[in-house]
Motif scaffolding. Structure first.
Motif, PDB file in Angstrom:
ATOM      1  N   CYS A 192      85.941 -55.229 -59.305  1.00  0.00           N
ATOM      2  CA  CYS A 192      86.015 -56.416 -60.160  1.00  0.00           C
ATOM      3  C   CYS A 192      84.634 -56.732 -60.717  1.00  0.00           C
ATOM      4  O   CYS A 192      83.637 -56.626 -60.005  1.00  0.00           O
ATOM      5  CB  CYS A 192      86.534 -57.609 -59.360  1.00  0.00           C
ATOM      6  SG  CYS A 192      86.725 -59.087 -60.378  1.00  0.00           S
ATOM      7  N   LYS A 207      84.242 -59.794 -62.544  1.00  0.00           N
ATOM      8  CA  LYS A 207      84.279 -61.176 -63.011  1.00  0.00           C
ATOM      9  C   LYS A 207      83.292 -62.071 -62.258  1.00  0.00           C
ATOM     10  O   LYS A 207      82.870 -63.089 -62.787  1.00  0.00           O
ATOM     11  CB  LYS A 207      85.697 -61.757 -62.890  1.00  0.00           C
ATOM     12  CG  LYS A 207      86.780 -60.940 -63.557  1.00  0.00           C
ATOM     13  CD  LYS A 207      86.707 -60.992 -65.086  1.00  0.00           C
ATOM     14  CE  LYS A 207      87.973 -60.479 -65.719  1.00  0.00           C
ATOM     15  NZ  LYS A 207      87.785 -59.381 -66.667  1.00  0.00           N
ATOM     16  N   PHE A 208      82.962 -61.739 -61.052  1.00  0.00           N
ATOM     17  CA  PHE A 208      81.974 -62.502 -60.277  1.00  0.00           C
ATOM     18  C   PHE A 208      82.248 -63.994 -60.223  1.00  0.00           C
ATOM     19  O   PHE A 208      81.339 -64.798 -60.450  1.00  0.00           O
ATOM     20  CB  PHE A 208      80.552 -62.265 -60.817  1.00  0.00           C
ATOM     21  CG  PHE A 208      80.029 -60.879 -60.537  1.00  0.00           C
ATOM     22  CD1 PHE A 208      79.499 -60.574 -59.295  1.00  0.00           C
ATOM     23  CD2 PHE A 208      80.094 -59.883 -61.506  1.00  0.00           C
ATOM     24  CE1 PHE A 208      79.028 -59.297 -59.022  1.00  0.00           C
ATOM     25  CE2 PHE A 208      79.620 -58.603 -61.235  1.00  0.00           C
ATOM     26  CZ  PHE A 208      79.089 -58.305 -59.996  1.00  0.00           C
ATOM     27  N   CYS A 209      83.470 -64.399 -59.927  1.00  0.00           N
ATOM     28  CA  CYS A 209      83.736 -65.807 -59.650  1.00  0.00           C
ATOM     29  C   CYS A 209      82.821 -66.188 -58.485  1.00  0.00           C
ATOM     30  O   CYS A 209      82.624 -65.385 -57.560  1.00  0.00           O
ATOM     31  CB  CYS A 209      85.203 -66.007 -59.274  1.00  0.00           C
ATOM     32  SG  CYS A 209      86.308 -65.372 -60.554  1.00  0.00           S
ATOM     33  N   TYR A 268      82.838 -67.962 -55.865  1.00  0.00           N
ATOM     34  CA  TYR A 268      83.277 -68.062 -54.465  1.00  0.00           C
ATOM     35  C   TYR A 268      83.628 -66.706 -53.867  1.00  0.00           C
ATOM     36  O   TYR A 268      83.868 -66.587 -52.667  1.00  0.00           O
ATOM     37  CB  TYR A 268      84.527 -68.966 -54.371  1.00  0.00           C
ATOM     38  CG  TYR A 268      85.629 -68.554 -55.329  1.00  0.00           C
ATOM     39  CD1 TYR A 268      86.470 -67.486 -55.032  1.00  0.00           C
ATOM     40  CD2 TYR A 268      85.793 -69.199 -56.552  1.00  0.00           C
ATOM     41  CE1 TYR A 268      87.445 -67.071 -55.923  1.00  0.00           C
ATOM     42  CE2 TYR A 268      86.768 -68.795 -57.444  1.00  0.00           C
ATOM     43  CZ  TYR A 268      87.586 -67.733 -57.121  1.00  0.00           C
ATOM     44  OH  TYR A 268      88.532 -67.318 -58.009  1.00  0.00           O
ATOM     45  N   CYS A 269      83.686 -65.651 -54.689  1.00  0.00           N
ATOM     46  CA  CYS A 269      84.426 -64.452 -54.284  1.00  0.00           C
ATOM     47  C   CYS A 269      83.527 -63.282 -53.890  1.00  0.00           C
ATOM     48  O   CYS A 269      82.589 -62.918 -54.595  1.00  0.00           O
ATOM     49  CB  CYS A 269      85.345 -64.027 -55.426  1.00  0.00           C
ATOM     50  SG  CYS A 269      86.433 -62.679 -54.950  1.00  0.00           S
ATOM     51  N   VAL A 299      84.717 -60.154 -53.429  1.00  0.00           N
ATOM     52  CA  VAL A 299      85.331 -58.879 -53.806  1.00  0.00           C
ATOM     53  C   VAL A 299      84.451 -57.995 -54.712  1.00  0.00           C
ATOM     54  O   VAL A 299      84.359 -56.782 -54.486  1.00  0.00           O
ATOM     55  CB  VAL A 299      86.732 -59.117 -54.438  1.00  0.00           C
ATOM     56  CG1 VAL A 299      87.284 -57.848 -55.066  1.00  0.00           C
ATOM     57  CG2 VAL A 299      87.680 -59.621 -53.358  1.00  0.00           C
ATOM     58  N   PRO A 300      83.764 -58.556 -55.723  1.00  0.00           N
ATOM     59  CA  PRO A 300      82.931 -57.677 -56.554  1.00  0.00           C
ATOM     60  C   PRO A 300      81.852 -56.951 -55.736  1.00  0.00           C
ATOM     61  O   PRO A 300      81.399 -55.875 -56.117  1.00  0.00           O
ATOM     62  CB  PRO A 300      82.310 -58.645 -57.572  1.00  0.00           C
ATOM     63  CG  PRO A 300      83.281 -59.771 -57.647  1.00  0.00           C
ATOM     64  CD  PRO A 300      83.818 -59.933 -56.245  1.00  0.00           C
ATOM     65  N   GLN A 355      92.425 -56.039 -59.104  1.00  0.00           N
ATOM     66  CA  GLN A 355      91.921 -57.411 -58.851  1.00  0.00           C
ATOM     67  C   GLN A 355      92.163 -58.280 -60.077  1.00  0.00           C
ATOM     68  O   GLN A 355      92.463 -59.460 -59.963  1.00  0.00           O
ATOM     69  CB  GLN A 355      90.427 -57.401 -58.526  1.00  0.00           C
ATOM     70  CG  GLN A 355      90.036 -56.517 -57.370  1.00  0.00           C
ATOM     71  CD  GLN A 355      90.684 -56.913 -56.068  1.00  0.00           C
ATOM     72  OE1 GLN A 355      91.162 -58.033 -55.914  1.00  0.00           O
ATOM     73  NE2 GLN A 355      90.715 -56.003 -55.126  1.00  0.00           N
ATOM     74  N   THR A 356      91.975 -57.667 -61.260  1.00  0.00           N
ATOM     75  CA  THR A 356      92.312 -58.345 -62.512  1.00  0.00           C
ATOM     76  C   THR A 356      93.120 -57.306 -63.297  1.00  0.00           C
ATOM     77  O   THR A 356      92.632 -56.702 -64.240  1.00  0.00           O
ATOM     78  CB  THR A 356      91.049 -58.785 -63.282  1.00  0.00           C
ATOM     79  OG1 THR A 356      90.227 -57.629 -63.483  1.00  0.00           O
ATOM     80  CG2 THR A 356      90.260 -59.817 -62.523  1.00  0.00           C
ATOM     81  N   TYR A 366      94.406 -62.035 -64.560  1.00  0.00           N
ATOM     82  CA  TYR A 366      93.280 -62.905 -64.898  1.00  0.00           C
ATOM     83  C   TYR A 366      93.681 -63.704 -66.148  1.00  0.00           C
ATOM     84  O   TYR A 366      94.046 -63.103 -67.165  1.00  0.00           O
ATOM     85  CB  TYR A 366      92.056 -62.029 -65.177  1.00  0.00           C
ATOM     86  CG  TYR A 366      90.799 -62.789 -65.391  1.00  0.00           C
ATOM     87  CD1 TYR A 366      90.246 -63.545 -64.354  1.00  0.00           C
ATOM     88  CD2 TYR A 366      90.153 -62.780 -66.619  1.00  0.00           C
ATOM     89  CE1 TYR A 366      89.080 -64.264 -64.550  1.00  0.00           C
ATOM     90  CE2 TYR A 366      88.988 -63.485 -66.818  1.00  0.00           C
ATOM     91  CZ  TYR A 366      88.454 -64.230 -65.785  1.00  0.00           C
ATOM     92  OH  TYR A 366      87.299 -64.928 -65.981  1.00  0.00           O
ATOM     93  N   ARG A 382      84.946 -69.272 -63.618  1.00  0.00           N
ATOM     94  CA  ARG A 382      86.206 -68.566 -63.822  1.00  0.00           C
ATOM     95  C   ARG A 382      86.349 -68.048 -65.252  1.00  0.00           C
ATOM     96  O   ARG A 382      87.221 -67.252 -65.546  1.00  0.00           O
ATOM     97  CB  ARG A 382      87.390 -69.493 -63.493  1.00  0.00           C
ATOM     98  CG  ARG A 382      87.667 -69.618 -62.022  1.00  0.00           C
ATOM     99  CD  ARG A 382      88.222 -68.338 -61.430  1.00  0.00           C
ATOM    100  NE  ARG A 382      89.625 -68.105 -61.744  1.00  0.00           N
ATOM    101  CZ  ARG A 382      90.282 -66.982 -61.429  1.00  0.00           C
ATOM    102  NH1 ARG A 382      89.659 -65.988 -60.839  1.00  0.00           N
ATOM    103  NH2 ARG A 382      91.553 -66.846 -61.727  1.00  0.00           N
TER     104      ARG A 382
HETATM  105 FE1  SF4 Z   1      87.353 -60.890 -59.241  1.00  0.00          FE
HETATM  106 FE2  SF4 Z   1      89.530 -62.275 -58.551  1.00  0.00          FE
HETATM  107 FE3  SF4 Z   1      87.347 -62.377 -56.990  1.00  0.00          FE
HETATM  108 FE4  SF4 Z   1      87.317 -63.595 -59.412  1.00  0.00          FE
HETATM  109  S1  SF4 Z   1      88.644 -64.114 -57.649  1.00  0.00           S
HETATM  110  S2  SF4 Z   1      85.704 -62.248 -58.547  1.00  0.00           S
HETATM  111  S3  SF4 Z   1      88.590 -62.212 -60.621  1.00  0.00           S
HETATM  112  S4  SF4 Z   1      88.593 -60.558 -57.379  1.00  0.00           S
END
Ligand code: SF4
Ligand code: 5AD
Length: 475
Positions: free
Chosen positions: A169, A171-173, A175-176, A178-179, A213-214, A251, A290
């Protein structure tokens, strides 16, 4: 003699899929599965880092193995998945009896790494590059997965399978995590995806859920030609044997008209869209980075309702994000009422070290306030889910039957041919009804006579068939 593998999986669908692949590759190396840690030669934990609770759960499971490892030092214990990538060698400090740490981009190495441990080469660590540890191409390559290895026995049901179309991913939200754990966004080549869908169909799979993820940001560029999710869906519609195609997670900003028209026009694509809103306050969405406003999300909902009016839409929410006031939260409640989601997954914000959110903002909403907001939003959503489900009373839905219903499954009942079965509608609603186990795997019409927030209850419709007329061929 075959070696035994014990595997515990927590987290998202990506992890379920990764576990399937690891089992497939270890089977090739002579392993079979066991449910009993005592019997296992190798014990693997597929982990999640999205919230702290998931990590604590893994450490607690690992803690239970301390004695076992003391008694049987020859057993190999491994941590794989997002926690392995995020914490790397730190895991050895909290759980010193772990032998193996493998990030989600390195899972293909597991058989070899286990062998290395067994041969006395000491602890093994295989992780992908960090987001700043090299050229984009090298970072991407280090996160690539080994998807074509499939193991139908590992799936919850043989008729349903996940298919990864996108890794990582970008997007680098804020809080997240995952990236950081899954690396840069990359679409898999469409030929590979379609070939894998064919393999799945040959294995008897009727429903494929595409993962990313998106997932709707999917893009693959080769020789000047760009393939997007809408194009991919069109190609997958042609795969014989596949009856239903779902895709998660979407997304909001990338929910284009073109994609929605594909959902409308392709009969196999489910009218079901999981599009997390996360918050109904512009101020919080901005802090979460977001990339959309409440207005943008409303526009998207308008597009969905216009183009795919029968679509069921579901969402995720984070309550108690840094700086969220009662007023911000009430906006979330109001927007939830307005959007009328089929269902929502609601999470209390959990600060993740290594994210921008943890660096920039204080986790300042007290836990009891997070809990109250969670309860309030859940109650609002449940009421909506129930109202939406009640609209199905008296209707017929097509249900892909998955198996015995957990709602009613009692000990010893597994062997009875007649029992309560469960399955899902095309729009992803859970249906429970009386049936015969030989109906499992079929798609049948079910008439709905009752509903709660989570479940529709019904009866299989036995079609009234007209008299069959046989005519004798006169010579
Ligand atoms: Fe990526 Fe989803 Fe995490 Fe945002 S919430 S960084 S879109 S995986
Ligand atoms: N705290 C709480 N929930 C989170 N999610 C992602 N990161 C966090 C976090 N740090 C939620 C989001 C996402 C879902 C998979 O998990 O709602 O959509």
């Amino acid at each position: 003699m075959s070696k035994k593998l014990y595997l515990e999986t927590v987290g998202c669908q990506m992890n379920v899929l990764d576990s399937e692949m690891v089992v497939a590759s270890l089977r090739k190396h002579g392993y079979s599965l066991t449910q009993d840690p005592q019997q296992a030669d190798a014990l693997l934990f597929n982990t999640c880092s999205v919230r702290e609770r998931a990590e604590e759960k893994t450490y607690s499971s690992l803690g239970k193995l301390k004695r076992l490892k003391q008694q049987h030092p020859e057993k190999v214990i491994g941590v794989m998945g997002c926690m392995a990538q995020k914490d790397q060698k730190l895991i050895f400090e909290r759980a010193p009896y772990v032998d193996l740490i493998v990030g989600p981009g390195q899972l293909q190495q597991i058989p070899e790494l286990i062998e290395n441990v067994i041969s006395g080469n000491g602890r093994q660590v295989a992780v992908s590059l960090g987001r700043r540890d090299g050229s984009v191409e090298n970072i991407k390559r280090s996160h690539e997965t080994f998807d074509p290895l499939r193991d139908s026995e590992m799936r919850p049901t043989p008729f349903q399978a996940y298919l990864r179309i996108q890794i990582g991913c970008d997007k680098f939200c804020t809080y997240c995590i995952v990236p950081m754990t899954r690396g840069p966004e990359q679409g898999r080549p469409p030929e590979q995806i379609v070939a894998e869908a064919r393999i799945l169909a040959d294995q008897g799979c009727k429903e494929i859920t595409l993962l990313g993820q998106t997932v709707n940001s999917y893009r693959f560029v080769a020789e000047g030609k760009t393939t997007r999710l809408a194009d991919l869906l069109e190609q997958l519609q042609q795969v014989d044997g596949v009856e239903r195609i779902k895709f998660v997670t979407n997304y909001p900003k990338d929910m284009t008209r073109e994609l929605l028209e594909a959902v409308r026009d392709l009969s196999k694509v489910s009218p079901y869209l999981h599009v997390p809103l996360q918050s109904g306050s512009d101020r919080i969405l901005e802090r979460m980075k977001r990339g959309y406003t409440v207005g943008d999300y409303r526009d998207m909902m308008g597009r969905i309702r216009e183009i795919v009016p029968n679509a069921a839409i579901s969402s995720d929410f984070i309550v108690g994000f840094c700086g969220e006031t009662d007023e911000d939260f009430q906006r979330t409640v109001e927007l939830t009422k307005e959007c009328r989601f089929k269902n929502s997954f609601i999470f209390k914000y959990s600060e993740r070290p290594g994210t921008r959110g943890a660096e920039m903002y204080a986790d300042d909403v007290p836990l009891d306030v997070k809990q109250d907001r969670n309860n309030e939003l859940l109650a609002v959503q449940s009421a909506i889910s129930e109202e939406e489900n009640l609209q199905f009373l008296g209707q017929r839905v097509q249900v892909l039957i998955e198996g015995p219903s957990k709602l009613t499954l009692r000990k010893g009942q597994q062997d009875e041919p007649l029992q309560q079965l469960t399955g899902r509608t095309h729009c992803d609603r859970i249906v429970v009804f009386d049936g015969n186990v030989r109906q499992i795997g079929q798609t049948l019409p079910v008439a709905i006579y009752d509903a709660t927030a989570h479940t529709l209850f019904g009866a299989v419709v036995t079609e009234e068939v007209g008299p069959t007329v046989y005519s004798l061929q006169l010579k």
